[in-house]
Design a protein around this motif. Structure first.
Motif, short mmCIF file in Angstrom:
data_model
loop_
_atom_site.label_atom_id
_atom_site.label_comp_id
_atom_site.label_asym_id
_atom_site.label_seq_id
_atom_site.Cartn_x
_atom_site.Cartn_y
_atom_site.Cartn_z
N LEU A 12 -24.43 11.33 -2.44
CA LEU A 12 -23.43 10.45 -1.90
C LEU A 12 -22.44 9.96 -2.95
O LEU A 12 -22.53 10.28 -4.12
CB LEU A 12 -24.13 9.23 -1.27
CG LEU A 12 -25.39 9.54 -0.47
CD1 LEU A 12 -26.06 8.27 -0.04
CD2 LEU A 12 -25.07 10.40 0.73
N SER A 262 -20.10 12.14 3.07
CA SER A 262 -20.67 10.79 3.09
C SER A 262 -19.65 9.71 2.79
O SER A 262 -20.00 8.61 2.39
CB SER A 262 -21.82 10.70 2.08
OG SER A 262 -21.37 11.06 0.79
N ALA A 264 -16.57 6.96 3.95
CA ALA A 264 -16.57 5.94 4.99
C ALA A 264 -16.21 6.49 6.36
O ALA A 264 -16.69 6.01 7.39
CB ALA A 264 -15.62 4.81 4.61
N ALA A 269 -20.91 9.41 8.75
CA ALA A 269 -20.50 8.14 9.36
C ALA A 269 -20.01 8.35 10.79
O ALA A 269 -20.26 7.52 11.67
CB ALA A 269 -19.40 7.49 8.52
N ASN A 292 -24.35 5.19 6.13
CA ASN A 292 -22.89 5.21 6.20
C ASN A 292 -22.35 4.68 7.52
O ASN A 292 -21.15 4.77 7.79
CB ASN A 292 -22.37 6.63 5.96
CG ASN A 292 -22.50 7.06 4.52
OD1 ASN A 292 -21.63 6.78 3.70
ND2 ASN A 292 -23.60 7.71 4.18
N LYS A 296 -25.26 -0.39 8.71
CA LYS A 296 -26.34 0.48 8.21
C LYS A 296 -27.50 0.57 9.22
O LYS A 296 -28.67 0.49 8.88
CB LYS A 296 -26.85 -0.01 6.85
CG LYS A 296 -25.80 0.05 5.75
CD LYS A 296 -26.41 -0.22 4.39
CE LYS A 296 -25.37 -0.16 3.28
NZ LYS A 296 -24.76 1.17 3.15
#
Length: 433
Positions: A12, A262, A264, A269, A292, A296
Motif C-alpha cells: 500500500l 490502494s 483513496a 476503495a 481503504n 475502515k
C-alpha cells in the motif's frame, strides 16, 4: 504481479511514506559492517508491509530476534510494491542486494539467483521444510535448489458485493464466462458499476488475460509457451478475444485507467465503499478493501468470493488456480543470522501473527488455525481442491516477458491493442530474452 496489509503480492501507500517509515525503523546503530567485520551485524531487511498493523508486527519480531542474538541490528526498509521492485532492481544491478528481501519467486527470483545475488538456502530451509504445507516452496525452488523461504500463499478470484448482485438480479456467482458477461450486463442495467480495476498499475489487469489463457488453452499450454517462447497461438488469441468481449461492455469504474490499487479512490476503495460490485484480486483483498474504505469498515458480511469462471469449450479446468504468495530471499553477502531469522518467523506463533494481522493464508501447517475469516477459509479450501496452479505471470516468467504481459494486457484493456497484437508482442519479448 502482487500485487494486503498484505505480504503476498502487493502493498500500500507510496514511496515517500515508505521511505520515511524505513528511516524510522532503520535506527539500529551506525556500524555498516553487514556482518563482515566488527561486533555489530547489521541485517538490511526490505519488505512490502509498509502500513500498520503488519508494519509494526514485523518490527516487533525483529526486536525479539535482536534480543536473543547480541550484536545483531536490523535496518528495516518497508516499501510500496512498485517502489520496491524499482529500488530492488537498482541495487541488484549494482551487486548490493539487501540481506533479506521480499520475493514472489518464479523467473524474477531465478534470474537473481543466476546472477549470484541470492544465497542457495536449500540445506538451511531443510530445518523447517517439514513444518510447511507441501507446495510452499515450489515457487522458490528450481533444479532442486531453494532460494527463498515462503511466508504466505493464496490465489486470485472474484470478490463480490452480495447486496449489489442481489439488487441487479444476479442470483448466484457465475460459473461460466458467458454467465459472467451476463452478470456484468445485469449490473450495468441496474446502474451498478460491475468491476473496479486499477488500470494505472497494470498488474491487476494481467490477472484477467492470464486466467482466460488458463481456461481457454489450459495450464500446460501457458507454461509450455514460456519454454517455446511462443504465445502467438489460436488459443491465446482466443483468450484475448474473450477479454475483449468484457472490455466492450465497459464494465470498469469511471477513470479506471488512471486508478491505483490502494489509493483513496482506487480499486480496493471502490469495492470497499460499495461503489463497484466486484474485483479480481488475491486473498488479501478483504483487508485492503477494509483499510481503504470509509471508516475502515469494508463490506463485512456482504462480501463474497468465487473462483474465476470456466470458458465454454476451453481446455482448462475451473479447478486450476492462479496466484501466489510471498517469501523472503537472502542476499549474497548476508550474515548467517539472516537465515536464522527466516526460521524464526516461520515458527507457528509468528506465522499466526501474520495470518491474523495481515489476513493471509499461512504456509506453516500449525498456523492454519489462525485463519478464521469465512472468505479466506473458502480461498484455502479452493486451493486445497485445485487441480493445478499457475504463479502470477509477471513473476513466473523472466522479468522482460512478465512486464510485456502487463503492458500488453493494459493496452488491450484501454482499447489500444488487439488480441493478436498482445500475443505477438509477448512472443517478441520472450524471443529477445
Amino acid at each position: 504481479m502482487t500485487s494486503h496489509v498484505r505480504l503476498s503480492r502487493r502493498s500500500l501507500l507510496g514511496l515517500t511514506a515508505a521511505t520515511a517509515a524505513g528511516a524510522v525503523l532503520g535506527g539500529c546503530g551506525d556500524d555498516d559492517s553487514g556482518g563482515k567485520s566488527g561486533s555489530t551485524k547489521k541485517i538490511r531487511w526490505w519488505h512490502i508491509a509498509n502500513t500498520d498493523p503488519m508494519l509494526s508486527a514485523w518490527a516487533q519480531m525483529a526486536r525479539q530476534f535482536e534480543a536473543t542474538h547480541p550484536g545483531v541490528k536490523f535496518e528495516i526498509t518497508p516499501l510500496e510494491n512498485e517502489a520496491f521492485k524499482t529500488k530492488l532492481t537498482t541495487v541488484i544491478q549494482a551487486g548490493d542486494p539487501p540481506d533479506i528481501f521480499h520475493t514472489w519467486g518464479g523467473g524474477v527470483l531465478f534470474q537473481q539467483a543466476d546472477a549470484g545475488m541470492v544465497k542457495d538456502i536449500t540445506a538451511d530451509v531443510g530445518g523447517w521444510r517439514d513444518t510447511l504445507i507441501p507446495t510452499a516452496l515450489n515457487a522458490y525452488t528450481k533444479d532442486g535448489k531453494t532460494y527463498a523461504s515462503a511466508v504466505d500463499t493464496g490465489m486470485v478470484g472474484f470478490w463480490y458485493n452480495k447486496e449489489l448482485f442481489q439488487r441487479a438480479g444476479v442470483s448466484a456467482p457465475p460459473a461460466t464466462w458467458a454467465e459472467y458477461l451476463d452478470a456484468v450486463r445485469k449490473l450495468k442495467a441496474a446502474k451498478i458499476t460491475p468491476i473496479a480495476l486499477a488500470g494505472k498499475e497494470k498488474w491487476p489487469g494481467h490477472y484477467y488475460w492470464a486466467y482466460l489463457a488458463m481456461r481457454v488453452a489450459g495450464l500446460d499450454a501457458l507454461q509450455q509457451a514460456a519454454v517455446d517462447k511462443n504465445f502467438n497461438t489460436p488459443d491465446f488469441i482466443a483468450a484475448g478475444d474473450r477479454l475483449a468481449e468484457l472490455v466492450a461492455l465497459q464494465p470498469f469504474q469511471a477513470g479506471f485507467l488512471a486508478a491505483g490499487y490502494s489509493s483513496a479512490d482506487g480499486q480496493a476503495a471502490t469495492v470497499g465503499n460499495g461503489k463497484a460490485a466486484m474485483e479480481l484480486m488475491g486473498q488479501w483483498a478483504p483487508v485492503v478493501e477494509r483499510d481503504n474504505s470509509a471508516g475502515k469498515k469494508g463490506l463485512g458480511a456482504k462480501l463474497g468470493f468465487f473462483p474465476f469462471p470456466a470458458v465454454d469449450g476451453g481446455k482448462g479446468k475451473i479447478t486450476d488456480a492462479f496466484g501466489g504468495g510471498g517469501g523472503f530471499a537472502v542476499g549474497k553477502d548476508a550474515p548467517p543470522e539472516a537465515v536464522e531469522f527466516l526460521k524464526f518467523i516461520a515458527q507457528p506463533e509468528n506465522a499466526r501473527i501474520e495470518a491474523k494481522t495481515a489476513g493471509v493464508l499461512p504456509v506453516v501447517t500449525a498456523a492454519q488455525d489462525a485463519v478464521t475469516d469465512p472468505n479466506l477459509k473458502l480461498v484455502g479450501e479452493t486451493m486445497v481442491n485445485s487441480t493445478g496452479f499457475q504463479l502470477y505471470l509477471d513473476q513466473a516468467y523472466a522479468p522482460a516477458v512478465g512486464q510485456q504481459v502487463n503492458d500488453s494486457v493494459a493496452e488491450l484493456l484501454a482499447g489500444k491493442a488487439s488480441p493478436q497484437k498482445v500475443v505477438q508482442d509477448i512472443t517478441t519479448a520472450a524471443k529477445q530474452g
